[in-house]
Design an enzyme around this catalytic site. Structure first.
Site: not given
Length: 323
Positions: A117, A141, A145
């Site tokens: 991402s 988050y 990643k």
């Protein structure tokens, strides 16, 4: 060879499954169906219901389907939730990645496409974000990643696994109404949700150093994201020494206000007008991908424009939320 696609019954995953099967690649889907749906899968595609955290389950699926390549999309992906529940995100995204790689190495799998991402960049202060732009994620988050990318690269080097980590920017649209994004966590479905409820779309800050004062983002059609996975998979099949980290975007910026205007025009819901609220912590003024590297390495270029994304997303929203 057979590709195992984790999270293949979800929004992005189901598009990747369709693109891979259309390209003639045999696939098996692994999904716990916590957010995905078996109805999204094409007829004849096998579905194994379970989690990447279950090693015995992974070993069986890899063995029984003779898996030789993995596209790993399954992950928790809501930024706000990751802030509230960081341990859940580290367990699902980081420990899940570790367990998957461990099983893959044991099974002799030698190809991995990892769904990463643009969140790994945090709040980049640059006109175009290249793959060399420093990574400084600002939420759990994004951290998970980036950790996944590190693991993929390290395992690839240690065990002779070809790897490609794809850093998506802002994904929207659908190839068919039934595959549209169900969630209301991204800008396009969020605006749909508010407009159809007769509520004003929200703009978080209009005093950024951009042409209209609102944040500028790189929006990419989910069909283009899926085609990037096919291109990456083919590269890994052709070159066992591949180790790539690539942006997946259009390389063009669209402001929040511009995107809302397109959404209102496509939907016909031009009232109420957008309302402006305070900035959200951590939002950068501009996040637009440099796409030179993916074009050079994979020969890939996005084909769809913003209006196509919105029109296809609106057809899906209208199907799932009839007036």
């Amino acid at each position: 060879m057979t590709w195992m696609i984790t999270g293949g019954a979800g929004y992005i995953g189901s598009h990747v499954v369709r693109a891979m099967t259309a390209a003639g690649e045999p696939v098996v889907v692994l999904d716990d169906l916590s957010t995905g749906s078996a109805d999204r899968l094409p007829a004849g595609v096998p579905l194994e219901k379970g989690t990447v955290l279950d090693r015995d389950f992974l070993d069986r699926v890899l063995r029984e389907h003779a898996v030789t390549g993995i596209v790993h999309i399954a992950a928790k992906k809501q930024v706000a939730e990751s802030v509230a529940k960081p341990l859940l995100y580290y367990r699902q995204n980081v420990e899940g990645m570790r367990a998957l790689l461990d099983a893959a190495v044991a099974a002799g799998v030698r190809r991995l496409v990892f769904s990463s991402s643009a969140a790994v960049y945090g709040t980049p202060d640059t006109d175009l974000v290249t793959e060399r732009t420093p990574c400084a994620p600002i939420n759990p988050y994004g951290e998970t990643k980036l950790a996944g990318e590190w693991m993929a690269a390290a395992v690839g080097r240690a065990h002779g696994m070809a790897t490609a980590s794809l850093r998506y920017f802002n994904v929207a649209g659908a190839v068919a109404p039934e595959l549209a994004d169900d969630g209301a966590y991204n800008l396009v479905p969020m605006v749909f949700e508010r407009l159809t409820a007769g509520r004003a779309p929200l703009v978080f800050g209009d005093d950024y150093p951009t042409p209209d004062g609102t944040c500028v983002r790189d929006y990419i059609h989910v069909e283009d994201v899926a085609s990037a996975h096919v291109a990456a998979a083919r590269r890994l099949m052709a070159d066992p020494g591949t180790e790539l980290v690539l942006n997946v975007g259009r390389g063009e910026g669209v402001s929040v206000r511009e995107m809302i205007a397109v959404i209102q025009e496509v939907s016909g819901l031009k009232d109420p007008a957008p309302e402006t609220g305070p900035r959200r912590p951590g939002d950068s003024a501009r996040a637009v991908a440099s796409v030179d590297l993916i074009h050079r390495e994979l020969g890939w270029t996005a084909r769809h424009g913003v209006r196509e994304m919105v029109e296809s997303a609106w057809r899906g929203w209208a199907l799932r939320h009839p007036a």
